[in-house]
Design a protein around this motif. Structure first.
Motif, PDB file in Angstrom:
ATOM      1  N   TRP A 294       0.758  -1.219  -0.088  1.00 66.53           N
ATOM      2  CA  TRP A 294      -0.175  -0.001  -0.115  1.00 66.53           C
ATOM      3  C   TRP A 294       0.947   1.229  -0.001  1.00 66.53           C
ATOM      4  O   TRP A 294       1.499   1.305   0.637  1.00 66.53           O
ATOM      5  N   LEU A 295       0.666   1.967  -1.277  1.00 64.94           N
ATOM      6  CA  LEU A 295       1.586   3.309  -1.300  1.00 64.94           C
ATOM      7  C   LEU A 295       0.801   4.396  -1.125  1.00 64.94           C
ATOM      8  O   LEU A 295      -0.087   4.557  -1.968  1.00 64.94           O
ATOM      9  N   ILE A 296       1.029   5.293  -0.276  1.00 62.66           N
ATOM     10  CA  ILE A 296       0.445   6.741  -0.303  1.00 62.66           C
ATOM     11  C   ILE A 296       1.439   7.583  -0.389  1.00 62.66           C
ATOM     12  O   ILE A 296       2.550   7.775   0.108  1.00 62.66           O
ATOM     13  N   ALA A 297       1.089   8.294  -1.618  1.00 66.90           N
ATOM     14  CA  ALA A 297       2.169   9.298  -2.266  1.00 66.90           C
ATOM     15  C   ALA A 297       1.252  10.585  -3.145  1.00 66.90           C
ATOM     16  O   ALA A 297       0.152  10.635  -2.823  1.00 66.90           O
ATOM     17  N   GLY A 298       2.125  11.348  -3.543  1.00 61.57           N
ATOM     18  CA  GLY A 298       1.718  12.479  -4.307  1.00 61.57           C
ATOM     19  C   GLY A 298       2.211  12.513  -5.762  1.00 61.57           C
ATOM     20  O   GLY A 298       2.376  11.387  -6.457  1.00 61.57           O
ATOM     21  N   THR A 299       2.711  13.456  -5.985  1.00 63.40           N
ATOM     22  CA  THR A 299       3.228  13.812  -7.423  1.00 63.40           C
ATOM     23  C   THR A 299       4.842  13.997  -7.592  1.00 63.40           C
ATOM     24  O   THR A 299       5.360  14.334  -8.384  1.00 63.40           O
ATOM     25  N   GLY A 300       5.487  13.803  -6.202  1.00 60.68           N
ATOM     26  CA  GLY A 300       6.762  14.227  -6.253  1.00 60.68           C
ATOM     27  C   GLY A 300       7.742  12.975  -6.550  1.00 60.68           C
ATOM     28  O   GLY A 300       7.698  12.416  -7.907  1.00 60.68           O
ATOM     29  N   GLU A 301       8.069  12.112  -5.626  1.00 61.93           N
ATOM     30  CA  GLU A 301       8.867  10.924  -5.938  1.00 61.93           C
ATOM     31  C   GLU A 301       7.932   9.694  -5.948  1.00 61.93           C
ATOM     32  O   GLU A 301       8.129   8.848  -6.298  1.00 61.93           O
ATOM     33  N   GLY A 302       6.480  10.029  -5.736  1.00 58.02           N
ATOM     34  CA  GLY A 302       5.601   8.808  -6.152  1.00 58.02           C
ATOM     35  C   GLY A 302       5.804   8.120  -7.128  1.00 58.02           C
ATOM     36  O   GLY A 302       5.732   6.727  -7.131  1.00 58.02           O
ATOM     37  N   PRO A 303       5.555   8.878  -8.279  1.00 56.36           N
ATOM     38  CA  PRO A 303       5.582   8.023  -9.423  1.00 56.36           C
ATOM     39  C   PRO A 303       6.855   7.106  -9.957  1.00 56.36           C
ATOM     40  O   PRO A 303       6.813   5.962 -10.233  1.00 56.36           O
TER      41      PRO A 303
ATOM     42  N   TRP B  38       4.079  -4.462   3.178  1.00 56.55           N
ATOM     43  CA  TRP B  38       4.479  -3.266   3.363  1.00 56.55           C
ATOM     44  C   TRP B  38       3.566  -2.142   3.295  1.00 56.55           C
ATOM     45  O   TRP B  38       2.616  -2.165   2.430  1.00 56.55           O
ATOM     46  N   VAL B  39       3.432  -1.166   4.152  1.00 60.38           N
ATOM     47  CA  VAL B  39       2.914   0.210   4.012  1.00 60.38           C
ATOM     48  C   VAL B  39       3.924   1.328   3.719  1.00 60.38           C
ATOM     49  O   VAL B  39       4.741   1.299   4.608  1.00 60.38           O
ATOM     50  N   LEU B  40       3.639   1.921   2.664  1.00 55.55           N
ATOM     51  CA  LEU B  40       4.870   2.992   2.331  1.00 55.55           C
ATOM     52  C   LEU B  40       4.224   4.254   2.404  1.00 55.55           C
ATOM     53  O   LEU B  40       3.383   4.568   1.480  1.00 55.55           O
TER      54      LEU B  40
ATOM     55  N   THR C  88      -1.285  15.129   9.110  1.00 55.84           N
ATOM     56  CA  THR C  88      -2.452  14.276   9.699  1.00 55.84           C
ATOM     57  C   THR C  88      -2.385  12.829   9.047  1.00 55.84           C
ATOM     58  O   THR C  88      -2.584  11.853   9.920  1.00 55.84           O
ATOM     59  N   ILE C  89      -2.266  12.418   7.795  1.00 52.27           N
ATOM     60  CA  ILE C  89      -2.333  11.213   7.485  1.00 52.27           C
ATOM     61  C   ILE C  89      -1.180  10.555   7.687  1.00 52.27           C
ATOM     62  O   ILE C  89      -0.855   9.142   8.187  1.00 52.27           O
ATOM     63  N   SER C  90       0.033  11.137   7.952  1.00 50.55           N
ATOM     64  CA  SER C  90       1.451  10.600   8.361  1.00 50.55           C
ATOM     65  C   SER C  90       1.347  10.118   9.910  1.00 50.55           C
ATOM     66  O   SER C  90       1.642   9.026  10.238  1.00 50.55           O
ATOM     67  N   THR C  91       0.522  10.789  10.646  1.00 49.35           N
ATOM     68  CA  THR C  91       0.286  10.343  12.009  1.00 49.35           C
ATOM     69  C   THR C  91      -0.646   9.371  12.206  1.00 49.35           C
ATOM     70  O   THR C  91      -0.430   8.456  12.986  1.00 49.35           O
ATOM     71  N   ALA C  92      -1.502   9.247  11.281  1.00 50.80           N
ATOM     72  CA  ALA C  92      -2.685   8.127  11.367  1.00 50.80           C
ATOM     73  C   ALA C  92      -2.030   6.899  10.939  1.00 50.80           C
ATOM     74  O   ALA C  92      -2.249   5.997  11.638  1.00 50.80           O
ATOM     75  N   LEU C  93      -1.242   7.048   9.793  1.00 51.59           N
ATOM     76  CA  LEU C  93      -0.352   5.692   9.685  1.00 51.59           C
ATOM     77  C   LEU C  93       0.439   5.116  10.613  1.00 51.59           C
ATOM     78  O   LEU C  93       0.183   4.052  10.782  1.00 51.59           O
ATOM     79  N   ALA C  94       1.234   5.994  11.241  1.00 52.26           N
ATOM     80  CA  ALA C  94       2.403   5.688  12.316  1.00 52.26           C
ATOM     81  C   ALA C  94       1.308   4.958  13.497  1.00 52.26           C
ATOM     82  O   ALA C  94       1.827   3.925  13.877  1.00 52.26           O
ATOM     83  N   ARG C  95       0.376   5.517  13.930  1.00 47.71           N
ATOM     84  CA  ARG C  95      -0.393   5.099  15.122  1.00 47.71           C
ATOM     85  C   ARG C  95      -1.012   3.737  14.764  1.00 47.71           C
ATOM     86  O   ARG C  95      -0.981   2.808  15.484  1.00 47.71           O
ATOM     87  N   VAL C  96      -1.669   3.522  13.569  1.00 51.38           N
ATOM     88  CA  VAL C  96      -2.580   2.462  13.370  1.00 51.38           C
ATOM     89  C   VAL C  96      -1.669   1.236  13.001  1.00 51.38           C
ATOM     90  O   VAL C  96      -1.703   0.203  13.507  1.00 51.38           O
ATOM     91  N   CYS C  97      -0.607   1.602  12.329  1.00 52.93           N
ATOM     92  CA  CYS C  97       0.448   0.648  11.573  1.00 52.93           C
ATOM     93  C   CYS C  97       1.073   0.087  12.912  1.00 52.93           C
ATOM     94  O   CYS C  97       1.124  -1.124  12.975  1.00 52.93           O
ATOM     95  N   GLY C  98       1.448   1.071  13.810  1.00 53.74           N
ATOM     96  CA  GLY C  98       2.132   0.652  15.286  1.00 53.74           C
ATOM     97  C   GLY C  98       1.283  -0.208  15.840  1.00 53.74           C
ATOM     98  O   GLY C  98       1.879  -1.285  16.440  1.00 53.74           O
ATOM     99  N   ALA C  99       0.147  -0.059  16.132  1.00 52.74           N
ATOM    100  CA  ALA C  99      -0.887  -0.729  16.880  1.00 52.74           C
ATOM    101  C   ALA C  99      -1.087  -2.180  16.260  1.00 52.74           C
ATOM    102  O   ALA C  99      -1.382  -2.985  17.116  1.00 52.74           O
ATOM    103  N   ARG C 100      -1.062  -2.146  14.929  1.00 51.68           N
ATOM    104  CA  ARG C 100      -1.595  -3.601  14.379  1.00 51.68           C
ATOM    105  C   ARG C 100      -0.191  -4.402  14.283  1.00 51.68           C
ATOM    106  O   ARG C 100      -0.308  -5.456  13.756  1.00 51.68           O
ATOM    107  N   GLY C 101       1.063  -3.869  14.024  1.00 50.15           N
ATOM    108  CA  GLY C 101       2.106  -4.431  13.902  1.00 50.15           C
ATOM    109  C   GLY C 101       2.396  -4.497  12.659  1.00 50.15           C
ATOM    110  O   GLY C 101       3.145  -5.470  11.888  1.00 50.15           O
ATOM    111  N   GLN C 102       1.578  -3.659  11.576  1.00 49.61           N
ATOM    112  CA  GLN C 102       1.985  -3.619  10.240  1.00 49.61           C
ATOM    113  C   GLN C 102       3.062  -2.953  10.147  1.00 49.61           C
ATOM    114  O   GLN C 102       3.474  -1.618  10.259  1.00 49.61           O
TER     115      GLN C 102
END
Length: 272
Positions: A14-23, A90-92, A101-115
């Motif tokens: 799962w890749l969460i990205a934009g238009t910089g290095e994402g492509p 992987w979640v990237l 906001t989204i980076s904090t959410a990813l860190a908290r949820v992935c940390g809690a799930r062991g992802q």
């Protein structure tokens, strides 16, 4: 878009990205055999990615439109993948450094799930050659009356930047997005002082705009990567003052790697 049964036996990212290095990151992962679920905020960002049968595109802020918080949206995505028997190896997180906001959410949820979660690190530019601002209200002390100021900070912070620099003649460089343009017009920018451009290229259009508009100073974000480097070069070449909005801190507990090291750490799907 779903791939063939053979494709579905390969690992998924799962890749969460934009238009910089994402492509670039997406192309590299596909070349290494991974299947991707790619989350981008808007249709403009989506256009930067080449279609591929192993790439599943999701457009819109995670959880948006369903009454979910970002953390609930991340939880739903991870749970749905696990329930379908196709979890993410992987979640990237390659979202913008200011998308806290989204980076904090990813860190908290992935940390809690062991992802397993990795964050793309973007190196900071050199400290010299720019005025660093901790927050936008500091603009009030450094903008001269009548100064022709180019705002290259995205649409979300544009109204506040205009309010904090009332003596300036404001110009803006935005993504070609209807919502961004509405925000710029509501903030009081004249139509002839707004340029909507897709990312990419070598900055020739941005440099020409600075000359045409007789810009004296540029405000952009300390995001690192190509965009910051572009504005540093333009300001150096044209003798403009560069002001950088300081990058917020990264979420705690997340491993942060530059592009090459991140790809090497993720490896190929065959090794997953």
């Amino acid at each position: 878009m779903q791939g063939s049964p053979e494709d579905q036996r390969s690992g998924r990212v799962w890749l969460i990205a934009g238009t910089g290095e994402g492509p670039v990151l997406a192309e590299s992962l596909l070349a290494r055999g991974w299947r991707l679920r790619l989350s981008v905020v808007g249709t403009t960002a989506a256009q930067a990615y080449r279609p591929d049968p192993r790439l599943q595109l999701a457009v819109g802020a995670i959880g948006e439109g369903e009454g979910l918080t970002p953390e609930q949206g991340v939880e739903r995505e991870l749970a749905a993948a696990a329930d379908a028997g196709d979890p993410f190896v992987w979640v990237l997180d390659a979202s913008h450094p200011f998308a806290t906001t989204i980076s904090t959410a990813l860190a908290r949820v992935c940390g809690a799930r062991g992802q397993p979660l990795l964050r793309l690190g973007r190196p900071l530019g050199p400290p010299a050659g720019a005025l660093l601002l901790d927050e936008l209200r500091q603009l009030e002390a450094c903008v001269a009356r009548g100064e022709r100021l180019l705002l290259a900070i995205g649409a979300r912070q544009l109204p506040q930047a205009v309010r904090r620099s009332p003596g300036a003649v404001h110009h803006a460089r935005l993504l070609p997005d209807a919502a961004a343009l509405r925000i710029a017009m509501a903030a009081g920018l004249a139509p002839g002082r707004v340029a909507c451009l897709r990312p990419g290229g070598e900055g020739r259009i941005e440099a020409a705009l600075c000359r045409r508009w007789r810009i004296g100073a540029v405000l952009c974000r300390q995001a690192g990567g190509r965009t910051e480097a572009l504005w540093r070069r333009i300001c150096r070449d044209q003798g403009l003052e560069l002001r950088l909005l300081r990058r917020p801190p990264e979420p705690e507990g997340v491993r942060i790697l530059p592009l090459g090291e991140l790809l090497a750490h993720v490896g190929s799907s065959e090794r997953a």
